[in-house]
Enzyme design. Structure first.
Site, mmCIF file in Angstrom:
data_model
loop_
_atom_site.group_PDB
_atom_site.id
_atom_site.type_symbol
_atom_site.label_atom_id
_atom_site.label_comp_id
_atom_site.label_asym_id
_atom_site.label_seq_id
_atom_site.Cartn_x
_atom_site.Cartn_y
_atom_site.Cartn_z
ATOM 1 N N GLU A 264 1.511 -7.820 5.830
ATOM 2 C CA GLU A 264 2.352 -7.572 7.010
ATOM 3 C C GLU A 264 2.606 -6.075 7.015
ATOM 4 O O GLU A 264 3.370 -5.558 6.181
ATOM 5 C CB GLU A 264 3.670 -8.349 6.902
ATOM 6 C CG GLU A 264 3.482 -9.859 6.873
ATOM 7 C CD GLU A 264 3.122 -10.459 8.225
ATOM 8 O OE1 GLU A 264 3.359 -9.801 9.258
ATOM 9 O OE2 GLU A 264 2.596 -11.582 8.247
ATOM 10 N N CYS A 298 9.686 -2.389 11.271
ATOM 11 C CA CYS A 298 8.301 -2.476 11.741
ATOM 12 C C CYS A 298 8.260 -2.933 13.182
ATOM 13 O O CYS A 298 7.362 -2.578 13.923
ATOM 14 C CB CYS A 298 7.534 -3.453 10.860
ATOM 15 S SG CYS A 298 8.314 -5.071 10.794
HETATM 16 P P1 NAD Z 1 4.757 1.328 1.331
HETATM 17 O O1 NAD Z 1 3.423 0.836 1.714
HETATM 18 O O2 NAD Z 1 4.902 2.733 0.921
HETATM 19 O O3 NAD Z 1 5.352 0.460 0.115
HETATM 20 C C1 NAD Z 1 5.495 -0.933 0.226
HETATM 21 C C2 NAD Z 1 5.553 -1.538 -1.174
HETATM 22 O O4 NAD Z 1 4.292 -1.367 -1.802
HETATM 23 C C3 NAD Z 1 6.579 -0.910 -2.102
HETATM 24 O O5 NAD Z 1 7.245 -1.923 -2.806
HETATM 25 C C4 NAD Z 1 5.728 -0.072 -3.031
HETATM 26 O O6 NAD Z 1 6.305 0.138 -4.302
HETATM 27 C C5 NAD Z 1 4.495 -0.934 -3.150
HETATM 28 N N1 NAD Z 1 3.274 -0.257 -3.587
HETATM 29 C C6 NAD Z 1 2.940 1.044 -3.462
HETATM 30 N N2 NAD Z 1 1.705 1.261 -3.983
HETATM 31 C C7 NAD Z 1 1.256 0.068 -4.420
HETATM 32 C C8 NAD Z 1 0.045 -0.370 -5.048
HETATM 33 N N3 NAD Z 1 -0.952 0.469 -5.314
HETATM 34 N N4 NAD Z 1 -0.078 -1.672 -5.351
HETATM 35 C C9 NAD Z 1 0.913 -2.546 -5.061
HETATM 36 N N5 NAD Z 1 2.091 -2.201 -4.489
HETATM 37 C C10 NAD Z 1 2.250 -0.902 -4.171
HETATM 38 O O7 NAD Z 1 5.709 1.000 2.559
HETATM 39 P P2 NAD Z 1 7.230 1.445 2.778
HETATM 40 O O8 NAD Z 1 7.260 2.896 3.089
HETATM 41 O O9 NAD Z 1 8.066 0.916 1.662
HETATM 42 O O10 NAD Z 1 7.607 0.577 4.059
HETATM 43 C C11 NAD Z 1 7.443 1.021 5.367
HETATM 44 C C12 NAD Z 1 6.213 0.372 5.973
HETATM 45 O O11 NAD Z 1 6.332 -1.044 5.921
HETATM 46 C C13 NAD Z 1 6.069 0.712 7.452
HETATM 47 O O12 NAD Z 1 4.723 0.955 7.753
HETATM 48 C C14 NAD Z 1 6.536 -0.564 8.137
HETATM 49 O O13 NAD Z 1 6.036 -0.757 9.427
HETATM 50 C C15 NAD Z 1 6.047 -1.592 7.195
HETATM 51 N N6 NAD Z 1 6.749 -2.840 7.414
HETATM 52 C C16 NAD Z 1 6.071 -3.905 7.916
HETATM 53 C C17 NAD Z 1 6.739 -5.090 8.193
HETATM 54 C C18 NAD Z 1 6.044 -6.286 8.771
HETATM 55 O O14 NAD Z 1 6.609 -7.372 8.736
HETATM 56 N N7 NAD Z 1 4.849 -6.143 9.316
HETATM 57 C C19 NAD Z 1 8.101 -5.174 7.923
HETATM 58 C C20 NAD Z 1 8.752 -4.063 7.429
HETATM 59 C C21 NAD Z 1 8.070 -2.897 7.152
#
Ligand code: NAD
Length: 506
Positions: A264, A298
């Protein structure tokens, strides 16, 4: 019959909490070093560091996963109703621990009003799944097949260990939106929220520990990318919410292991306002949809297309209303827009504003990041003079910014809305709801609010997929959400002693 090699660890009453000295295994290859460094975690309201990330060591994470795997078969053998009872008990415990959870969330996000809503939605989701899951998981009767003496009995088995990785913008909601149906399905779950907002982990874990049956199958760990990557390497299915780039990395790692992944990801949600729309209604809905959580969702409305005949009227009304929305400062409990949670995101917002201003955009209201008592805030910002050559119209901004662009025909509105790599959600406003529905049917997005905006923030009953780069995997909302955590089985039952005609003739 167990369907994986006998686990060697004894079944604990509850899964050990990483960081609490749980590690006992052999410590080689950095196994005793934390999977992420002890990063400083900042509190967005005073804008200072008030916490240090405590990621598990590789050994601690392995021990946790092993304990969760040991506990999972008994959890899955419980009846769906018994699992539902544990979910209800967890909801009760979360309510008892509510003040601690909210205090942690206030430090994580700087939000009070929205955090209470988030907790309420999470508790309601536990109760809703507890009520609905047993009906969805009921045993299906055997049915005849096209071969008269063979019956087909449908069954389902939960994935043993599910890893939930979540972002910082709605920490518990986006952790439990996947964890709850996974638990209801019979999986064990490890939740790893963002390193930007880890404080609520301890408070939620304390609530879970009051329900031993649930604590045995639910682990929560603090951690960043290192812990997330180690988790992807440890579980049987990943439910990931976050950015497109990280989603790609996670999908690659999951593909290497041939495990399923539900992604997501980001969005750039459009709202289309038709010529005959009720503008008073539309501006109120879009203002909320674009600025709730200070735009850090998001599913925020991030671009607005308005019929040219109503453009000036729309912008005037929207700006009048936007100017009345204050900041959640100094008293966060009074509502208004809270601080920008992640300092890195404040940088992105500034870049998008700078790029838009350089290319001729104008802020009708808001428009400048403000530093107040250490926190970074942006008042609701309405931009005009925008076009698709600007980052604010094409890239995810994640701030309370509503750029508004006129359109001449519905075809043009659809083309502009579709000019995006994202397809998370959208909104359409028209006097006739059925006309709006017809227009919505032309959009590539999973959830489209009709004469409303960002409804999936509060309404999780409708099934939806993420379109385009906004994600892959089954619906995380509605009854189908449960199916993501189940593998379908068919028990093909040969009745009687008739020999199959295709057997060897002996
Ligand atoms: P991000 O991708 O930076 O991090 C998300 C998660 O991934 C964190 O817990 C992080 O520690 C983890 N992570 C980072 N590198 C990783 C790896 N190599 N392997 C596994 N996990 C790893 O995102 P963010 O900045 O925390 O969140 C914002 C983003 O999330 C925005 O793009 C937003 O649109 C999206 N988002 C989507 C939804 C949805 O339902 N579609 C909901 C909320 C937020």
């Amino acid at each position: 019959m167990p369907d994986r090699p006998e686990a060697t660890a004894p079944a604990p009453e509850t899964a050990p909490a990483p960081g609490a000295g749980a590690g006992t295994g052999p410590e080689t290859n950095g196994a005793s070093a934390p999977l992420d460094p002890a990063m400083p975690v900042h509190d967005p309201r005073p804008g200072r560091v008030t916490h240090t990330l405590a990621a598990p060591t590789r050994t601690e994470l392995a021990d946790l996963c092993r304990a969760l795997r040991v506990a999972q078969p008994a959890w899955e053998r419980r009846s769906p109703a018994e699992r539902a009872d544990a979910l209800v008990a967890f909801a009760d415990a979360l309510e008892r621990h509510g003040e601690n959870v909210l205090a942690a969330l206030a430090a994580d996000t700087g939000r009070v009003v929205e955090s209470r809503l988030e907790l309420d939605i999470t508790v309601a989701a536990l109760r809703r799944w507890a009520a609905n899951a047993p009906g969805l998981l009921g045993a299906a009767p055997e049915r005849p097949s096209e071969i008269p003496w063979i019956g087909i009995r449908p069954a389902a088995r939960a994935y043993e260990l599910v890893g939930v990785i979540s972002p910082w913008n709605s920490p518990p909601l986006l952790s439990f939106i996947d964890a709850i149906p996974a638990l209801a399905a019979g999986s064990s779950v490890v939740v790893k929220p963002s390193e930007v907002t880890p404080r609520f982990v301890a408070a939620v874990r304390a609530a879970a520990e009051e329900v031993p049956a649930l604590a045995a199958v639910l682990g929560l760990v603090e951690g960043g990318a290192g812990t997330g990557a180690a988790l992807v390497a440890s579980v049987d299915l990943v439910a990931f919410t976050g950015s497109v780039p990280t989603g790609r990395t996670v999908a690659r790692a999951a593909a290497e292991r041939l495990i399923p992944v539900c992604l997501e990801l980001g969005g750039k949600d459009p709202a289309i306002v038709c010529r005959d729309a009720d503008l008073d209604h539309a501006t109120s809905a879009i203002l909320w949809g674009g600025t709730a959580n200070a735009g850090q969702s998001c599913l925020s409305i991030e671009r607005v297309y308005v019929h040219a005949d109503r453009y000036a009227e729309f912008v005037g009304l929207l700006a009048d209303k936007a100017a009345k929305v204050g900041l959640a400062h100094p008293d966060p409990a009074l509502g208004g827009l809270g601080p920008i949670i992640d300092p890195d995101q404040a940088g992105v917002i500034q870049e998008h504003l700078d790029d838009a201003y350089t290319q001729g955009a104008r802020a009708v209201c808001g428009g400048t990041l403000e530093r107040i008592d250490g926190g970074t805030y942006l008042r609701p910002t309405v931009l005009t003079g925008v076009h698709h050559g600007m980052r604010v119209m094409t890239e995810e901004t994640f701030g309370p910014i509503l750029p508004v662009m006129p359109f001449a025909t519905e075809d043009e509105a659809v083309a502009l809305a579709e000019d995006s790599p994202y397809g998370l959600s959208a909104a359409v406003f028209a006097a006739d709801a059925e006309a709006a529905v017809a227009l919505a049917a032309r959009l590539s997005a999973g959830a489209i609010s009709i004469n409303d905006a960002a409804l999936t923030a509060v309404l999780h009953e409708g099934e939806k997929n993420a379109f385009k780069q906004s994600g892959i995997g089954g619906s995380r909302m509605g009854p189908a959400s449960l199916a993501r955590f189940l593998r379908r089985q068919s028990l093909l039952v040969h009745r009687g002693s008739v020999e199959d005609p295709w057997w060897h003739r002996l």
